[in-house]
Scaffold this motif. Structure first.
Motif, PDB file in Angstrom:
ATOM      1  N   MET A 134       4.115  10.138  26.641  1.00  0.00           N
ATOM      2  CA  MET A 134       5.009  10.744  25.654  1.00  0.00           C
ATOM      3  C   MET A 134       6.090  11.585  26.337  1.00  0.00           C
ATOM      4  SD  MET A 134       3.808   9.572  22.812  1.00  0.00           S
ATOM      5  CE  MET A 134       3.241   8.117  23.723  1.00  0.00           C
ATOM      6  N   ILE A 135       5.690  12.371  27.323  1.00  0.00           N
ATOM      7  CA  ILE A 135       6.630  13.279  27.994  1.00  0.00           C
ATOM      8  C   ILE A 135       7.717  12.495  28.727  1.00  0.00           C
ATOM      9  CG2 ILE A 135       6.806  14.961  29.872  1.00  0.00           C
ATOM     10  CD1 ILE A 135       3.975  15.924  29.017  1.00  0.00           C
ATOM     11  N   VAL A 136       7.329  11.388  29.356  1.00  0.00           N
ATOM     12  CA  VAL A 136       8.285  10.604  30.143  1.00  0.00           C
ATOM     13  C   VAL A 136       9.162   9.731  29.257  1.00  0.00           C
ATOM     14  CG1 VAL A 136       8.477   8.742  31.842  1.00  0.00           C
ATOM     15  CG2 VAL A 136       6.869  10.614  32.220  1.00  0.00           C
ATOM     16  N   LEU A 137       8.574   9.101  28.229  1.00  0.00           N
ATOM     17  CA  LEU A 137       9.288   8.063  27.502  1.00  0.00           C
ATOM     18  C   LEU A 137      10.115   8.561  26.330  1.00  0.00           C
ATOM     19  CD1 LEU A 137       6.631   5.203  27.525  1.00  0.00           C
ATOM     20  CD2 LEU A 137       8.642   5.470  28.977  1.00  0.00           C
ATOM     21  N   VAL A 138       9.697   9.629  25.670  1.00  0.00           N
ATOM     22  CA  VAL A 138      10.455  10.093  24.501  1.00  0.00           C
ATOM     23  C   VAL A 138      11.920  10.375  24.837  1.00  0.00           C
ATOM     24  CG1 VAL A 138      10.709  11.991  22.856  1.00  0.00           C
ATOM     25  CG2 VAL A 138       8.492  10.910  23.164  1.00  0.00           C
ATOM     26  N   PRO A 139      12.227  11.122  25.922  1.00  0.00           N
ATOM     27  CA  PRO A 139      13.648  11.359  26.220  1.00  0.00           C
ATOM     28  C   PRO A 139      14.401  10.098  26.631  1.00  0.00           C
ATOM     29  CG  PRO A 139      12.239  12.978  27.307  1.00  0.00           C
ATOM     30  CD  PRO A 139      11.350  11.881  26.831  1.00  0.00           C
TER      31      PRO A 139
END
Length: 467
Positions: free
Chosen positions: A378-383
């Protein structure tokens, strides 16, 4: 050359700022906090985890084996109405033991105990009943006591006597309690076991007659549900088996028990040929079944010898009570109200039929790693790809976590918590999505503020949308 060096430094700085943007730093910080909380494992997390396992059992309760290995002689309301209030004279209990033994019971275990001499013995009557002449009083005093009658019946059977842990020193400290040998493999288990100040036992004449001695007490969880039952307990000096464990020991003709240790604590109890899985405190997870009325035989029928002998032959027999007034009612994952003796029956059946649940030693590690992997995604892909596609990934990952947990329960009978990994991943998805949205809005406001005086509104909005 200097220009290239400065450009390279600026590019590196921009790259690092992009990789460790505010939204990602927020996600990493929240992930770290949640992992620390899980490692501390407060009561609220434990309750949520246990209720998840309860839900699994409600969906798929343990199936009662077609050939029931256990029967329960029930001191039910009908028995109390027919024979009288509890406690009954122990010569009646002796008759019950004799009838069960003749019917072919393998082992009889008492989920009750006889801590005081029988007040209805002839000797007690001779001392307390007023108006007796000396001759009658002497004849009563010379008769065999009810405790001795019960002890004699027990000696001619295979009986495991009940005893209970108490938070006070025992009154009788002048004798070593009868306990089986416990072979310790890999270390001393006493610091890990459920502990009582002392063990309340039966009268000496009854205790000496038994083949086994099992502790009947167990502590429900914080919400009152019985989920784990100690296989062994301690008073700080000796180790005592639970009633179900000692009944199995007698049934399998074992003179001793084994307890296996590892770095985390207890991880198994050996009752050859069975290895009983436990948690680090020596407790067995209860895989509960639905209430089974066919398992119960009314005590009055056993006393009167009017019961079906086939329901007892070649079975392990537990003697307990479902009478509300005797206050031995418990809650399990699938039943709100069930006699406490039924829990001991559940334990015996799960061990004999290999239906045990276990919380594996690696379960906490698996849950933490799964939470980390899901959160990092989530942390890597959301942005990068945005919330819409990452939401789809979250749903797939959550389904995989839950599916793995259910498979391990329903097929392998191993307990892995899906709630914490899914919750942690969801929290990071929401926070990183919100932080990314907030960052983009902040950038747009900065662009609008910087260029609104020099460019048309349409160009400003186009620049704000794609800086």
């Amino acid at each position: 050359m200097a220009w290239k060096f400065r450009a390279s430094n600026l590019w590196r700085g921009a790259w690092w700022r992009k990789q460790f943007s505010f939204d990602r730093l927020v996600g990493l910080s929240v992930l770290f906090v949640l992992l620390v909380v899980r490692a501390a494992d407060p009561v609220v997390l434990e309750v949520v985890r246990e209720r998840t396992f309860d839900f699994y059992q409600q969906i798929k309760p343990r199936q009662t084996p077609p050939e029931r290995p256990v029967a329960i002689v029930d001191l039910d309301e009908d028995s109390l109405a027919a024979i009288g209030q509890w406690p009954w004279p122990r010569n009646i209990i002796a008759q019950m033991v004799t009838n069960l033994t003749k019917a072919g019971a393998i082992v009889i275990g008492f989920d009750i105990f006889f801590a005081e001499p029988d007040r209805m013995s002839p000797q007690s009557v001779a001392k307390t009943l007023p108006g007796l002449d000396d001759e009658t009083r002497a004849r009563l005093s010379a008769m065999e006591s009810n405790d001795e009658i019960l002890a004699d019946a027990i000696r001619h059977s295979r009986v495991v006597l009940g005893q209970t842990g108490i938070p006070l020193p025992a009154r009788r400290t002048d004798r070593i309690p009868p306990i089986p040998t416990v072979v310790q493999i890999g270390g001393n288990p006493i610091p890990y076991l459920e502990s009582y100040v002392s063990i309340l036992r039966n009268t000496p004449v009854i205790d000496a007659s038994g083949e086994g001695w099992g502790v009947v007490s167990f502590t429900p969880e914080t919400d009152g549900v019985v989920r784990r039952v100690p296989a062994l307990v301690t008073d700080g000096q000796h180790i005592y088996p639970a009633l179900s464990i000692d009944m199995l020991r007698i049934a399998t003709a074992n003179e001793s028990l084994g307890i296996k240790m590892n770095a985390a604590g207890v991880y198994g109890v050996i009752v050859r040929p069975n290895i009983v899985k436990t948690d680090e405190r020596g407790r067995i997870w209860v895989y509960a079944s639905r209430y089974d009325a066919e398992k119960y035989i009314s005590a009055k029928d056993v006393v009167n010898d009017t019961f079906d002998k086939k329901r007892v032959a070649n079975k392990l027999i537990l003697v307990g009570t479902s009478a509300a007034g005797l206050q031995d009612v418990r809650s399990t994952a699938v039943e709100r109200h069930i006699p406490g003796v039924d829990v001991h029956a559940e334990m015996i059946e799960t061990i004999l039929y290999g239906q045990q649940l276990s919380y594996p030693p690696d379960a906490t590690g698996v849950e933490l790693i799964t939470a980390m992997v899901g959160s990092f995604l989530m942390i890597v892909l959301v942005p990068v790809v945005g919330a819409r596609w990452t939401l789809l990934l979250f749903l797939i990952a959550s389904g995989a976590m839950t599916g793995f947990s259910w498979y391990q329960f329903s097929v392998e009978r191993e307990l892995y918590d899906p709630v914490f990994p899914v919750f942690t991943t969801l929290v990071n998805f929401i926070l990183v999505t919100y932080a990314s949205y907030a960052r983009e809005e902040r950038q747009k406001r900065q662009v609008r503020g910087a260029f609104s005086r020099y460019m048309s509104p349409a160009l400003v909005e186009q620049l704000a949308d794609d800086p």
